[in-house]
Design a protein around this motif. Structure first.
Motif, PDB file in Angstrom:
ATOM      1  N   GLN A  44       0.805  -1.219   0.000  1.00 49.30           N
ATOM      2  CA  GLN A  44       0.000   0.000   0.000  1.00 49.30           C
ATOM      3  C   GLN A  44       0.841   1.273   0.000  1.00 49.30           C
ATOM      4  O   GLN A  44       0.316   2.361  -0.218  1.00 49.30           O
ATOM      5  N   PRO A  47       0.759   3.157  -3.755  1.00 44.03           N
ATOM      6  CA  PRO A  47      -0.463   3.869  -4.138  1.00 44.03           C
ATOM      7  C   PRO A  47      -0.844   4.995  -3.166  1.00 44.03           C
ATOM      8  O   PRO A  47      -1.251   6.075  -3.597  1.00 44.03           O
ATOM      9  N   VAL A  48      -0.681   4.757  -1.869  1.00 45.28           N
ATOM     10  CA  VAL A  48      -1.011   5.807  -0.898  1.00 45.28           C
ATOM     11  C   VAL A  48       0.011   6.937  -1.007  1.00 45.28           C
ATOM     12  O   VAL A  48      -0.345   8.112  -0.947  1.00 45.28           O
ATOM     13  N   GLN A  51      -0.869   9.249  -3.781  1.00 44.78           N
ATOM     14  CA  GLN A  51      -1.973  10.131  -3.390  1.00 44.78           C
ATOM     15  C   GLN A  51      -1.466  11.264  -2.504  1.00 44.78           C
ATOM     16  O   GLN A  51      -1.876  12.415  -2.659  1.00 44.78           O
ATOM     17  N   ALA A  61      -6.281   9.577   1.428  1.00 40.57           N
ATOM     18  CA  ALA A  61      -5.506   8.729   0.512  1.00 40.57           C
ATOM     19  C   ALA A  61      -5.722   7.259   0.828  1.00 40.57           C
ATOM     20  O   ALA A  61      -5.899   6.433  -0.076  1.00 40.57           O
ATOM     21  N   CYS A  62      -5.719   6.921   2.116  1.00 39.73           N
ATOM     22  CA  CYS A  62      -5.959   5.523   2.516  1.00 39.73           C
ATOM     23  C   CYS A  62      -7.359   5.072   2.129  1.00 39.73           C
ATOM     24  O   CYS A  62      -7.550   3.954   1.647  1.00 39.73           O
ATOM     25  N   LYS A  64      -9.233   6.353  -0.323  1.00 37.12           N
ATOM     26  CA  LYS A  64      -9.346   6.305  -1.778  1.00 37.12           C
ATOM     27  C   LYS A  64      -8.724   5.029  -2.338  1.00 37.12           C
ATOM     28  O   LYS A  64      -9.248   4.428  -3.273  1.00 37.12           O
ATOM     29  N   GLU A  65      -7.612   4.614  -1.776  1.00 35.18           N
ATOM     30  CA  GLU A  65      -6.933   3.406  -2.240  1.00 35.18           C
ATOM     31  C   GLU A  65      -7.436   2.140  -1.539  1.00 35.18           C
ATOM     32  O   GLU A  65      -6.957   1.053  -1.804  1.00 35.18           O
ATOM     33  N   GLN A  66      -8.385   2.287  -0.642  1.00 37.75           N
ATOM     34  CA  GLN A  66      -8.940   1.179   0.143  1.00 37.75           C
ATOM     35  C   GLN A  66      -7.827   0.382   0.821  1.00 37.75           C
ATOM     36  O   GLN A  66      -7.832  -0.842   0.851  1.00 37.75           O
ATOM     37  N   ALA A  67      -6.867   1.102   1.400  1.00 41.31           N
ATOM     38  CA  ALA A  67      -5.701   0.478   2.015  1.00 41.31           C
ATOM     39  C   ALA A  67      -6.092  -0.395   3.202  1.00 41.31           C
ATOM     40  O   ALA A  67      -5.615  -1.522   3.332  1.00 41.31           O
ATOM     41  N   HIS A  70      -7.641  -3.587   2.126  1.00 40.79           N
ATOM     42  CA  HIS A  70      -6.658  -4.505   1.566  1.00 40.79           C
ATOM     43  C   HIS A  70      -5.843  -5.173   2.670  1.00 40.79           C
ATOM     44  O   HIS A  70      -5.608  -6.371   2.629  1.00 40.79           O
TER      45      HIS A  70
END
Length: 90
Positions: A44, A47-48, A51, A61-62, A64-67, A70
């Protein structure tokens, strides 16, 4: 074929790290679980991080990226809420 070579390379890298830490493979359960957590969080970071560099706040950001989803997977009790949201959208 590329994915297999990347997987082999990652495995070799982990083997070197285990050797440097003097941990035998397979690792003891706690060491292995912490390593798996590191893998999930590490996936993660890019991608984070992208962002964050674009000016998005950390929590946004977390999200939006569905951290969290995941890293932690489907949390108990969330399935009903997610299914209700999907039905409302459809």
């Amino acid at each position: 074929m590329k994915i297999y070579l990347l997987s082999l390379g990652a495995g070799l890298l982990v083997g070197v790290v285990y050797s440097l830490l003097q941990v035998r493979s397979p690792a003891p359960p706690l060491v292995a679980l912490i390593g798996l957590l590191g893998i999930l969080v590490g996936e993660q970071l890019v991608p984070v991080g992208k962002q964050l560099l674009s000016g998005t706040a950390f929590v946004a950001a977390c999200n939006k990226e569905q951290a969290a989803r995941h890293v932690f997977g489907q949390l108990p009790g969330r399935q009903e809420k997610d299914n209700a949201g999907d039905k409302a959208e459809g």
